[in-house]
Design an enzyme around this catalytic site. Structure first.
Site, PDB file in Angstrom:
ATOM      1  N   TYR A 126      69.999 -25.482   4.120  1.00 40.77           N
ATOM      2  CA  TYR A 126      69.010 -25.169   5.151  1.00 40.77           C
ATOM      3  C   TYR A 126      68.639 -23.690   5.085  1.00 40.77           C
ATOM      4  O   TYR A 126      67.454 -23.329   5.132  1.00 40.77           O
ATOM      5  CB  TYR A 126      69.587 -25.512   6.526  1.00 40.77           C
ATOM      6  N   SER A 133      63.763 -18.600  10.332  1.00 40.09           N
ATOM      7  CA  SER A 133      65.043 -18.672  11.033  1.00 40.09           C
ATOM      8  C   SER A 133      65.815 -17.393  10.790  1.00 40.09           C
ATOM      9  O   SER A 133      65.639 -16.727   9.761  1.00 40.09           O
ATOM     10  CB  SER A 133      65.886 -19.860  10.535  1.00 40.09           C
TER      11      SER A 133
END
Length: 292
Positions: free
Chosen positions: A197, A184
């Site tokens: 996260y 990500s």
């Protein structure tokens, strides 16, 4: 699918919406993500390759499944409990003459991951590619509000799951096999409301690089894809409704990306087109410059 067509569909953004569970359901999103490009024609780049794809029921995973089916792959799709979404993805794979095995379960549990790999190999007879794509995220503005339960759950899904599947898959991989991890943009720049996260994606990035160096002598390539803001079920399942409505508007392109825009990168990394790539990450984030 033409860039201009996607821009046109996204010009009005998306309405406020929330889903009350994680992971979310693609069937409840408005608008539904774009996962299939009718102009994408497969050329057999993955013909008869057997692929395990975690989080393959929806979002990026569904788009990857569709593109891989067009390229001739056989897919084992791992998902939690979104059975309706998974069945739709299976139907899409079969529409393009692909084979699809659905395996529901919790990627955070080691026994399940080993069982899923065994079911895949027993069913298809081999394993050529592992894609660790399953993830969850939870919006929290203050670190004090991140419970130990949430922290553990996020790590179990996002990093433990990848670790378990890699260990289970490794004995079945051989020269020419590939591992692709969905990292990500937040692994590089962080996200103030997705602290745990972001930490998992940073860990997955480091694992990707380390694993690449560990396996390169065996002819197994390990790479990653780092999405920016992509319109997937994770978004309405994670963010407040007002944040969902403006999601992706801060990207240089002024909109969120669509899952279909990522799928070709996974095809590239799984095929011989990327034969001289390992330990690398492809950034698909709407134009944001990321160094690293």
């Amino acid at each position: 699918m033409k860039f201009s067509d996607i821009n046109k569909q996204q010009q009005d953004g998306q309405p406020k919406q929330m889903q009350q569970r994680q992971p979310g359901f693609e069937s409840e999103m408005n608008p539904e993500p774009i996962y299939d490009d009718p102009e994408y024609k497969g050329t057999g780049k993955l013909q008869d390759k057997v692929v395990i794809l975690t989080g393959g029921d929806s979002g990026i995973g569904r788009a990857v499944a569709v593109a891989f089916a067009k390229e001739g792959a056989k897919l084992s799709i791992i998902y939690a409990d979104e059975h309706e979404d998974a069945q739709k993805t299976k139907a899409l794979v079969e529409k393009y003459n692909g084979e699809c095995l659905l395996i529901p379960g919790d990627v955070g549990e080691e026994a399940f991951c080993f069982s899923a790999v065994k079911k895949t190999v027993d069913h298809f007879g081999q394993l050529d590619c592992l894609i660790n794509n399953a993830a969850e995220q939870h919006f929290q503005e203050n670190i004090e509000d991140i419970s130990l339960e949430q922290f553990d759950r996020t790590f179990k899904t996002n990093i433990y799951g990848a670790f378990h599947f890699i260990k289970a898959a490794k004995p079945h991989l051989r020269e020419g096999s590939t591992i692709i991890n969905t990292v990500s943009v937040v692994a590089y720049e962080g996200m103030p409301v997705l602290m745990d996260y972001s930490a998992t994606k940073g860990a997955l990035l480091a694992l990707t690089r380390s694993l690449s160096e560990n396996m390169v002598s065996e002819g197994i390539r390990v790479n990653g894809v780092a999405p920016g803001p992509i319109w997937t079920p994770l978004i309405p399942a994670s963010f407040p409704a007002d944040k969902v409505a403006e999601f992706g508007t801060d990207s240089p392109m002024g909109r969120p990306g669509q899952p279909v825009e990522l799928a070709p990168a996974y095809v590239h990394l799984a095929s011989e087109d990327s034969s001289y790539m390992s330990g690398q990450v492809i950034h698909i984030n709407g134009g944001k410059i990321v160094n690293g």
